[in-house]
Motif scaffolding. Structure first.
Motif, PDB file in Angstrom:
ATOM      1  N   ALA A  54       2.744 -24.936-108.370  1.00  0.00           N
ATOM      2  CA  ALA A  54       3.055 -24.767-106.972  1.00  0.00           C
ATOM      3  C   ALA A  54       1.678 -24.765-106.171  1.00  0.00           C
ATOM      4  CB  ALA A  54       4.047 -24.049-107.443  1.00  0.00           C
ATOM      5  N   ILE A  88       5.693 -27.053-100.518  1.00  0.00           N
ATOM      6  CA  ILE A  88       6.431 -26.953-101.204  1.00  0.00           C
ATOM      7  C   ILE A  88       7.110 -28.302-102.104  1.00  0.00           C
ATOM      8  CG2 ILE A  88       9.435 -27.493-100.175  1.00  0.00           C
ATOM      9  CD1 ILE A  88       8.551 -25.094 -99.321  1.00  0.00           C
ATOM     10  N   LEU A  89       6.216 -29.187-101.352  1.00  0.00           N
ATOM     11  CA  LEU A  89       6.584 -29.715-102.657  1.00  0.00           C
ATOM     12  C   LEU A  89       6.267 -30.172-104.312  1.00  0.00           C
ATOM     13  CD1 LEU A  89       7.689 -33.650-103.303  1.00  0.00           C
ATOM     14  CD2 LEU A  89       5.531 -34.190-101.859  1.00  0.00           C
ATOM     15  N   THR A  91       5.616 -27.468-105.490  1.00  0.00           N
ATOM     16  CA  THR A  91       6.042 -25.954-105.957  1.00  0.00           C
ATOM     17  C   THR A  91       7.709 -26.341-106.601  1.00  0.00           C
ATOM     18  OG1 THR A  91       5.209 -24.572-104.124  1.00  0.00           O
ATOM     19  CG2 THR A  91       7.622 -23.690-105.435  1.00  0.00           C
ATOM     20  N   THR A  92       8.434 -27.444-105.810  1.00  0.00           N
ATOM     21  CA  THR A  92       9.258 -28.640-106.647  1.00  0.00           C
ATOM     22  C   THR A  92       8.946 -28.957-108.115  1.00  0.00           C
ATOM     23  OG1 THR A  92      10.456 -28.655-104.359  1.00  0.00           O
ATOM     24  CG2 THR A  92      11.075 -30.331-106.286  1.00  0.00           C
ATOM     25  N   TYR A  95       8.404 -25.935-110.796  1.00  0.00           N
ATOM     26  CA  TYR A  95       9.869 -25.497-111.169  1.00  0.00           C
ATOM     27  C   TYR A  95      10.819 -27.014-112.216  1.00  0.00           C
ATOM     28  CZ  TYR A  95      10.707 -22.087-109.133  1.00  0.00           C
ATOM     29  OH  TYR A  95      10.023 -20.365-108.362  1.00  0.00           O
ATOM     30  N   ILE A  96      10.554 -27.812-111.895  1.00  0.00           N
ATOM     31  CA  ILE A  96      10.874 -29.179-113.065  1.00  0.00           C
ATOM     32  C   ILE A  96      10.064 -29.559-113.877  1.00  0.00           C
ATOM     33  CG2 ILE A  96      10.832 -31.940-112.896  1.00  0.00           C
ATOM     34  CD1 ILE A  96      11.518 -31.689-109.816  1.00  0.00           C
ATOM     35  N   ILE A 123       8.386 -19.505-105.835  1.00  0.00           N
ATOM     36  CA  ILE A 123       8.657 -20.137-104.583  1.00  0.00           C
ATOM     37  C   ILE A 123       8.402 -18.024-103.404  1.00  0.00           C
ATOM     38  CG2 ILE A 123      11.241 -18.942-104.754  1.00  0.00           C
ATOM     39  CD1 ILE A 123      10.533 -21.781-103.187  1.00  0.00           C
TER      40      ILE A 123
END
Length: 477
Positions: A54, A88-89, A91-92, A95-96, A123
């Motif tokens: 992240a 932000i990208l 971090t997404t 999580y995936i 996050i």
């Protein structure tokens, strides 16, 4: 604001971050016991890898690049929004990957609840945009915010963690303590820049240096956290719990010392960006001298008092952590000096590739040795591999920075002599007190007080600049 004030504020912030676990750890280690504390530590080590994904090297990159353009409102706002969107990208994606790992790696499925709770910090860290405050050297706000959040979390800890099965609650509170106020960060950041998500992320410009810093961070995390991860897989939660005591104390001291280094990065980047090379070399010299004066007596004192510290913090049942802590004292010296070189010399001079080379070699060596040595030596082997890893980074980064060291053109002989005499005295004082006092608490306090006064006397005798300046200020008052 001066570097001294920034260093002081950042040290206070780090101290508050450290005081929270330091105050609660004697309580937590006894309540949760080694097995459940080991579960928490193992889950935390797993989450650290996804936190890295992240982070994507954003913080160091943003501080270095942003410091040079912070006075240009339009450029810094565009730059910050692009970097924030990339963060932000990443971090997404993190999580995936975490969800897929939990689904397909059966071994860690028993830690699912812990992992999901601890992952909330990922996050929160992203939206906290703490790098903005570092760019503008606003350590006052960060420090005040940290003190308030840590105090609230401290109260919650003693209210809600009551039994060995409350390790889930402990995880929730640690997440709150470490990143709960980051929403405030995002709002307060508007006094500097107005962040917004953008489709034009300028990936061509930002992504390559970020990925280099990211790869470096991954390698660092491997050799910092792989000991706990491998120890948990091979030796189980209980041994992880005991070793985590030594690792936590080691990390606390390292973070405090690294606070001196972190605050210098924006200023050094600014000097290089504006071609003020003399100021750059002068600042480098001053930081190295100040760091050395604090580092070596700190690790000497930690080595000589490790048994008392472990027993006082976590209780007699964790006494075996004394040996890995003493081994980690050697890693502490290598680690802090390597951080100075990489963060204040190689990074501002855009030598990320050299940092990456050093950490890749170190991480691969550390990971291989962990699987070879840990099955035979357990937690002591894990500590030993950390020493080797930190030593490799220090040696290689020193080699890559030799030209900068030559340009500093400063004679450190007097400083090193002063430090050597001071550390020898600390060793003798601790040995003598061991023969006189048997009470753990009293012995530790007496060692700290007498050693501190002795070392201060040595600094005065050698007329160390900062101490002499402080004495003059006190006399004038």
């Amino acid at each position: 604001m001066s570097l001294k004030k920034n260093a002081l504020l950042n040290s206070i912030k780090q101290t508050c971050t450290i005081i929270f676990p330091l105050i609660t750890f004697p309580y937590i280690s006894r309540v949760l016991q080694s097995e459940n504390y080991g579960k928490y530590s193992f889950a935390s080590s797993i989450i650290s890898y996804f936190s890295l994904i992240a982070a994507l090297g954003v913080s160091n990159y943003a501080i270095r690049e942003g410091a040079g353009i912070r006075n240009d409102k339009k450029r810094i706002e565009k730059f910050s929004s692009e970097v924030f969107t990339i963060n932000i990208l990443s971090t997404t994606i993190s999580y995936i990957l975490l969800f897929f790992t939990i689904i397909f790696w059966k071994y860690i499925q028993k830690y699912t609840e812990l992992l999901l709770i601890l992952s909330i910090g990922i996050i929160f860290t992203t939206i906290g945009v703490e790098w903005i405050y570092s760019i503008y050297e606003d350590y006052l706000f960060i420090t005040i915010r940290s003190i308030v959040v840590q105090f609230v979390s401290l109260v919650l800890m003693f209210i809600f963690v009551k039994s060995r099965d409350d390790y889930i609650i402990y995880a929730v509170i640690t997440v709150l303590a470490s990143s709960g106020a980051n929403i405030i960060n995002l709002i307060y950041a508007r006094r500097y820049v107005h962040l917004h998500l953008t489709m034009k992320m300028n990936l061509k410009q930002h992504l390559k240096p970020m990925l280099v810093l990211f790869c470096n961070a991954v390698m660092v995390t491997i050799y910092v956290n792989s000991d706990i991860t491998v120890l948990g897989i091979i030796c189980g939660d209980s041994e992880v719990g005991i070793y985590s005591v030594a690792a936590k104390i080691y990390t606390i001291v390292k973070n405090l010392l690294n606070a001196i280094i972190v605050v210098a990065i924006p200023r050094l980047s600014l000097y290089l960006g504006t071609n003020k090379l003399n100021r750059y070399y002068q600042t480098e010299t001053k930081i190295l001298k100040s760091l050395s004066i604090i580092l070596f007596p700190a690790l000497t004192g930690l080595f000589m008092t490790s048994n008392q510290i472990v027993v006082l913090i976590s209780g007699p049942s964790y006494e075996l952590a004394n040996i890995p802590l003493r081994i980690l004292c050697f890693a502490l010296g290598f680690s802090v000096l390597a951080s100075f070189i990489t963060m204040t010399i190689l990074l501002p001079n855009r030598q990320e590739e050299k940092i990456l080379k050093a950490t890749i070699i170190s991480s691969i060596t550390n990971l291989i040795l962990n699987f070879i040595i840990v099955p035979f030596l357990g937690m002591n082997g894990a500590a030993f591999t950390t020493v080797l890893a930190e030593g490799i980074v220090f040696i290689l980064s020193s080699y890559y920075s030799i030209n900068i060291f030559r340009k500093m053109q400063t004679n450190f002989f007097k400083t090193f002599l002063m430090i050597f005499i001071g550390c020898i005295g600390i060793v003798l004082i601790c040995l003598i007190i061991n023969q006189i006092l048997s009470n753990v608490f009293v012995s530790l306090i007496v060692k700290i007080v007498i050693s501190g006064l002795y070392y201060l006397l040595i600094l005065i005798v050698f007329r160390e600049e900062d101490v002499t300046e402080l004495i003059h200020k006190v006399i004038k008052l």
